[in-house]
Design a protein around this motif. Structure first.
Motif: not given
Ligand code: UT7
Length: 327
Positions: A100-122
């Protein structure tokens, strides 16, 4: 006024191809009737062969950016909640950043299975509240259908592929993410997990023969803890904000099984109008269920300014969590 993380854009992407219960009947010992009555699922979407998790995530992210009127370069932090990334590493978030060209961001994944979005939002909310960043992209994206054993009727009927995203912005406001409440309990890990290919079962011919790369679940055991945990954390979240179920305009739970949703909603005393359900169309898309449902509800005009929303998730780990959001 406090600096809060406000959701200023939502987006989602669901692959074109649909697999119906009738399609499944042709190659697994199951029936449309069993799947509908035991899970509420009628169909699920399956990613095309040349579509990767980062592709689904990028499309959802771009839709959220477009709605927010924000460019990818303005994003400071990009988090993807996923357990089915393009590769074990690097993080799928880095691939999305590139796409997407988000070149000013730092980026990582969160592995929390089905709770992954709520964990990431936090995680993103905390960075905003601390004043460290202005804008974040939070994505839940999965292609779980590539990690299930299509000969195992206990699991293969349940899952689908999708991605959902939100753009968060730091604002001095009474609205936005009011609070997040996260939990995990590793003692349950073997009830819902992917045994291979990690350090326990590194990639091998023998592992393939034993089907270790695929999702493994003891469904009925997961079911009981899921209902209890979804209920408990929803209550915890409301109590922390001195609110009650009657204050909620929209409850968006993780969509795993209609019977889990009904049981949790009934225990909480939620009405049908308060609860968003789309499991019949999409199946369980893990970390994507909540942001996809949120985007659907938002684009359908079901959410208006000032509404109170709750996200409530449960997944492998076990992990679970809730977030309360003032729109
Ligand atoms: O996403 C995060 C977490 N995941 C979940 O929350 C999933 C939680 N679990 C569930 O949704 C449910 O437990 C399932 C939908 C997975 C299973 O429903 P259940 O009512 O718990 O069924 P069960 O596992 O107790 O199995 C009942 C019977 C078994 O037959 P026997 O042993 O009683 O003869 C299964 O073999 O249903 C059989 N069965 C099926 N029959 C037809 C299991 N899967 C199927 C199938 N088609 N697809």
């Amino acid at each position: 006024m406090k600096t809060r993380a406000r959701i200023i854009g939502t987006g989602s992407y669901v692959p074109e191809k649909i697999l119906t219960n009738a399609d499944l009947e042709k190659f697994v010992d199951t029936s449309d009737e069993w799947i509908r009555t035991r899970t509420g699922i009628c169909q699920r979407h399956i990613a095309a062969e040349d579509e990767q998790t980062s592709d689904l995530a990028s499309k959802a992210a771009q839709a959220a950016l477009d709605m927010a009127g924000v460019t990818a370069e303005e994003i400071d932090l990009l988090i993807v909640g996923t357990i089915t990334g393009d590769c074990p590493w690097p993080a799928t978030a880095c691939l999305v950043q590139e796409k997407i060209g988000a070149k000013n961001a730092w980026a990582y994944d969160i592995s929390a299975a089905c709770s992954g979005f709520v964990y990431s939002l936090d995680a993103a909310t905390r960075q905003i509240e601390a004043g460290a960043i202005q804008k974040a992209l939070v994505i839940g994206a999965e292609i779980l259908t590539r990690f299930i054993d299509w000969t195992d009727r206990n699991t293969c009927v349940l899952f689908g592929d999708a991605a959902g995203a939100v753009v968060l912005e730091a604002q001095e406001t009474e609205s936005g993410v009011l609070s997040t409440h996260l939990h995990s309990d590793g003692s349950y890990y073997e009830l819902l997990y992917q045994p291979g290919f990690g350090s326990v079962h590194p990639p091998s011919e023998e592992g393939l023969k034993n089907r270790v790369p695929y999702l493994s679940m003891q469904g009925n055991e997961v079911f009981k803890v899921a209902v209890r945990s979804l209920y408990n954390v929803a209550v915890e979240c409301l109590e922390a904000n001195n609110m009650s179920v009657a204050d909620l305009d929209l409850f968006i739970p993780h969509q795993a099984n209609i019977r889990i949703l009904d049981a949790a909603a009934k225990r909480l005393g939620l009405s049908e109008e308060q609860t968003y359900i789309n499991v019949e169309r999409l199946g369980n898309t893990s970390a994507a269920t909540i942001p996809v449902a949120l985007d659907e509800a938002n684009r359908a005009g079901r959410i208006k300014e000032g509404d109170l929303l709750m996200f409530d998730a449960f997944g492998g780990g076990f992990t679970w969590g809730a977030a309360l959001v003032r729109w």
